[in-house]
Enzyme design. Structure first.
Site, PDB file in Angstrom:
ATOM      1  N   LYS A 117       0.821  -1.213   0.000  1.00  0.00           N
ATOM      2  CA  LYS A 117       0.000   0.000   0.000  1.00  0.00           C
ATOM      3  C   LYS A 117       0.859   1.268   0.000  1.00  0.00           C
ATOM      4  O   LYS A 117       0.342   2.363  -0.240  1.00  0.00           O
ATOM      5  CB  LYS A 117      -0.971   0.009   1.181  1.00  0.00           C
ATOM      6  CG  LYS A 117      -0.358   0.126   2.557  1.00  0.00           C
ATOM      7  CD  LYS A 117      -1.464   0.167   3.605  1.00  0.00           C
ATOM      8  CE  LYS A 117      -0.903   0.332   5.010  1.00  0.00           C
ATOM      9  NZ  LYS A 117      -1.973   0.425   6.033  1.00  0.00           N
ATOM     10  N   ASP A 118       2.165   1.126   0.250  1.00  0.00           N
ATOM     11  CA  ASP A 118       3.078   2.266   0.177  1.00  0.00           C
ATOM     12  C   ASP A 118       3.666   2.465  -1.210  1.00  0.00           C
ATOM     13  O   ASP A 118       4.306   3.480  -1.471  1.00  0.00           O
ATOM     14  CB  ASP A 118       4.246   2.084   1.162  1.00  0.00           C
ATOM     15  CG  ASP A 118       3.813   2.134   2.613  1.00  0.00           C
ATOM     16  OD1 ASP A 118       2.776   2.747   2.897  1.00  0.00           O
ATOM     17  OD2 ASP A 118       4.517   1.546   3.457  1.00  0.00           O
ATOM     18  N   LEU A 120      -6.782   9.342   5.339  1.00  0.00           N
ATOM     19  CA  LEU A 120      -7.976  10.017   4.847  1.00  0.00           C
ATOM     20  C   LEU A 120      -9.049   8.999   4.459  1.00  0.00           C
ATOM     21  O   LEU A 120     -10.247   9.288   4.538  1.00  0.00           O
ATOM     22  CB  LEU A 120      -7.630  10.899   3.647  1.00  0.00           C
ATOM     23  CG  LEU A 120      -6.649  12.048   3.912  1.00  0.00           C
ATOM     24  CD1 LEU A 120      -6.481  12.896   2.662  1.00  0.00           C
ATOM     25  CD2 LEU A 120      -7.122  12.910   5.081  1.00  0.00           C
ATOM     26  N   ARG A 121      -8.631   7.824   4.030  1.00  0.00           N
ATOM     27  CA  ARG A 121      -9.589   6.753   3.717  1.00  0.00           C
ATOM     28  C   ARG A 121     -10.390   6.379   4.950  1.00  0.00           C
ATOM     29  O   ARG A 121     -11.636   6.278   4.895  1.00  0.00           O
ATOM     30  CB  ARG A 121      -8.825   5.531   3.193  1.00  0.00           C
ATOM     31  CG  ARG A 121      -9.681   4.268   3.073  1.00  0.00           C
ATOM     32  CD  ARG A 121      -8.814   3.049   2.781  1.00  0.00           C
ATOM     33  NE  ARG A 121      -7.868   2.752   3.840  1.00  0.00           N
ATOM     34  CZ  ARG A 121      -8.142   2.026   4.921  1.00  0.00           C
ATOM     35  NH1 ARG A 121      -9.362   1.536   5.104  1.00  0.00           N
ATOM     36  NH2 ARG A 121      -7.211   1.780   5.820  1.00  0.00           N
ATOM     37  N   ARG A 122      -9.707   6.168   6.054  1.00  0.00           N
ATOM     38  CA  ARG A 122     -10.408   5.834   7.292  1.00  0.00           C
ATOM     39  C   ARG A 122     -11.245   7.010   7.765  1.00  0.00           C
ATOM     40  O   ARG A 122     -12.382   6.849   8.215  1.00  0.00           O
ATOM     41  CB  ARG A 122      -9.395   5.412   8.365  1.00  0.00           C
ATOM     42  CG  ARG A 122      -8.743   4.064   8.090  1.00  0.00           C
ATOM     43  CD  ARG A 122      -7.672   3.733   9.105  1.00  0.00           C
ATOM     44  NE  ARG A 122      -7.104   2.397   8.879  1.00  0.00           N
ATOM     45  CZ  ARG A 122      -5.815   2.118   8.968  1.00  0.00           C
ATOM     46  NH1 ARG A 122      -4.936   3.084   9.256  1.00  0.00           N
ATOM     47  NH2 ARG A 122      -5.388   0.893   8.757  1.00  0.00           N
ATOM     48  N   ARG A 129       0.162   9.927  13.612  1.00  0.00           N
ATOM     49  CA  ARG A 129       1.190   9.212  12.860  1.00  0.00           C
ATOM     50  C   ARG A 129       2.194   8.537  13.784  1.00  0.00           C
ATOM     51  O   ARG A 129       2.219   8.756  14.988  1.00  0.00           O
ATOM     52  CB  ARG A 129       1.906  10.181  11.913  1.00  0.00           C
ATOM     53  CG  ARG A 129       1.041  10.615  10.723  1.00  0.00           C
ATOM     54  CD  ARG A 129       1.877  11.182   9.625  1.00  0.00           C
ATOM     55  NE  ARG A 129       2.923  10.255   9.223  1.00  0.00           N
ATOM     56  CZ  ARG A 129       4.085  10.640   8.708  1.00  0.00           C
ATOM     57  NH1 ARG A 129       4.345  11.929   8.546  1.00  0.00           N
ATOM     58  NH2 ARG A 129       4.977   9.743   8.348  1.00  0.00           N
ATOM     59  N   GLN A 174       3.656   0.697  17.336  1.00  0.00           N
ATOM     60  CA  GLN A 174       3.914   0.807  18.770  1.00  0.00           C
ATOM     61  C   GLN A 174       3.689   2.225  19.275  1.00  0.00           C
ATOM     62  O   GLN A 174       3.131   2.444  20.359  1.00  0.00           O
ATOM     63  CB  GLN A 174       5.357   0.371  19.079  1.00  0.00           C
ATOM     64  CG  GLN A 174       5.592  -1.110  18.951  1.00  0.00           C
ATOM     65  CD  GLN A 174       5.880  -1.551  17.516  1.00  0.00           C
ATOM     66  OE1 GLN A 174       5.719  -0.792  16.570  1.00  0.00           O
ATOM     67  NE2 GLN A 174       6.334  -2.793  17.360  1.00  0.00           N
ATOM     68  N   ARG A 196       1.718   4.559  17.997  1.00  0.00           N
ATOM     69  CA  ARG A 196       0.302   4.915  17.990  1.00  0.00           C
ATOM     70  C   ARG A 196      -0.446   4.262  19.151  1.00  0.00           C
ATOM     71  O   ARG A 196      -1.320   4.884  19.769  1.00  0.00           O
ATOM     72  CB  ARG A 196      -0.324   4.546  16.645  1.00  0.00           C
ATOM     73  CG  ARG A 196      -0.005   5.572  15.574  1.00  0.00           C
ATOM     74  CD  ARG A 196      -0.657   5.231  14.258  1.00  0.00           C
ATOM     75  NE  ARG A 196       0.159   4.328  13.469  1.00  0.00           N
ATOM     76  CZ  ARG A 196      -0.193   3.857  12.282  1.00  0.00           C
ATOM     77  NH1 ARG A 196      -1.372   4.189  11.772  1.00  0.00           N
ATOM     78  NH2 ARG A 196       0.601   3.063  11.609  1.00  0.00           N
ATOM     79  N   CYS A 230      -2.401  11.225  -2.356  1.00  0.00           N
ATOM     80  CA  CYS A 230      -2.487  11.074  -0.908  1.00  0.00           C
ATOM     81  C   CYS A 230      -3.604  11.933  -0.317  1.00  0.00           C
ATOM     82  O   CYS A 230      -3.929  11.808   0.862  1.00  0.00           O
ATOM     83  CB  CYS A 230      -1.150  11.438  -0.264  1.00  0.00           C
ATOM     84  SG  CYS A 230       0.176  10.279  -0.608  1.00  0.00           S
TER      85      CYS A 230
END
Length: 343
Positions: A118-119, A165-167, A184, A188, A190, A277
């Protein structure tokens, strides 16, 4: 695996114990007289877990690589690792977590590069290919909170920490009374911020927690209907130089074709949307029990006020995966409000 290694950009180390990174020793990135496979990776605990998984698969499939020192892990710090005080959308550009690794690959400092798919931007730098996806882990998101059992239980004004932004769009579409703030850092970090009270809840990828053996933190696993995942979420991709037959042969052996075709479809969808993004986009493709390709996608406004969905099915082949992803993206662009696509 939860303890992050602190190393300088471009440093490499060899390990003989897959479970204990503390026994690793540093070594030069220069090629030795003996053929060594050098794996380029970010230095986060999750990135290292994925690099170690790749290393262990190489050792299991190629006896010549099972010996001590046959494989090196080379940690490379990326732009996305360096800038942690801004939302990803504000940093701008694509390849925030891959560019420096791509540069090391093209510069012959590493032989293969392990990425969270996904990156990876939808384009690849000239001279590189991504021929290998490892078997996909569970692509769903999870809800983590010390104060509620679900998003629905959070009170009005509660803060959900997320840099995605999706979430954010999908949360606010269903729960407009909640707030979503930038959150961000590695997994760990977060979880620590959440435990310190920086927010009431957060959402993380189940795949990462499983690879880090940290599933005890999960409050609830969200269904695909509740939270459609990011394109390629849960998938590991391994790149190499297009003119490196040795690495190409290694990766051909590790490739999981069902995962690769699903990812091809999702990335074709993303390419068709030309998303950035700053664009809330989600998509998930899988092979059904009957052997059919099934794809779901969405695009939304950041505030969740508008969400467009698409579902497509077809034969589970690479050519059809490309076509279906492209058609799904084109459908949303043709039928959705123009403001959704003013990136």
């Amino acid at each position: 695996m939860q303890q992050q290694l602190r190393m300088q950009k471009g440093s490499c180390f060899r390990s003989t114990a897959p479970q204990r990174m503390s026994v690793s020793r540093r070594c030069s990135v220069q090629v030795s007289a003996q053929k060594v496979v050098r794996i380029g990776t970010r230095g986060s605990p999750l990135a290292l877990a994925q690099a170690y998984l790749t290393r262990d698969l190489l050792k299991a499939n190629f006896p010549d690589l099972a010996g001590e020192g046959a494989i090196e892990i080379c940690i490379i710090k990326t732009t996305g690792d360096k800038i942690l005080n801004q939302p990803l959308a504000d940093i701008g550009g694509k390849g925030l977590f891959t560019k420096e690794i791509d540069d090391a690959l093209l510069g012959h400092k590493v032989d293969i590069a392990v990425h969270s798919m996904k990156d990876v931007p939808t384009y690849l730098p000239e001279g590189t290919v991504l021929p290998c996806n490892l078997p996909r882990e569970d692509a769903r998101d999870v809800f983590i909170s010390p104060v509620a059992k679900s998003l629905a239980e959070l009170p009005a004004g509660a803060i959900v920490g997320s840099a995605s932004l999706r979430r954010q769009a999908q949360i606010l579409a269903k729960y407009p009374h909640l707030k979503v703030e930038n959150f961000r850092g590695n997994v760990q970090t977060r979880i620590r911020k959440l435990q310190e009270g920086s927010c009431s809840a957060t959402l993380l990828a189940l795949a990462g927690l499983k690879r880090l053996d940290m599933t005890e933190h999960i409050t609830a696993t969200l269904s695909m209907e509740e939270m459609l995942p990011a394109v390629s979420q849960g998938a590991i991709g391994i790149a190499c130089r297009s003119d490196d037959p040795d690495s190409l042969a290694l990766l051909a052996k590790l490739n999981h074709e069902e995962t690769r075709i699903a990812i091809v479809c999702e990335r074709s969808f993303l390419t068709a949307l030309d998303g950035s993004c700053r664009t809330p986009i989600a998509g998930f493709c899988h092979k059904t029990e009957s052997g059919e390709l099934h794809f779901r996608g969405l695009v939304a406004t950041v505030d969740g006020s508008q969400i467009m969905h698409v579902v497509k099915t077809g034969p589970f082949t690479e050519a059809d995966a490309v076509r279906i992803g492209k058609e799904a993206g084109a459908h949303l662009k043709a039928t959705g409000p123009k403001e959704l696509f003013m990136y």
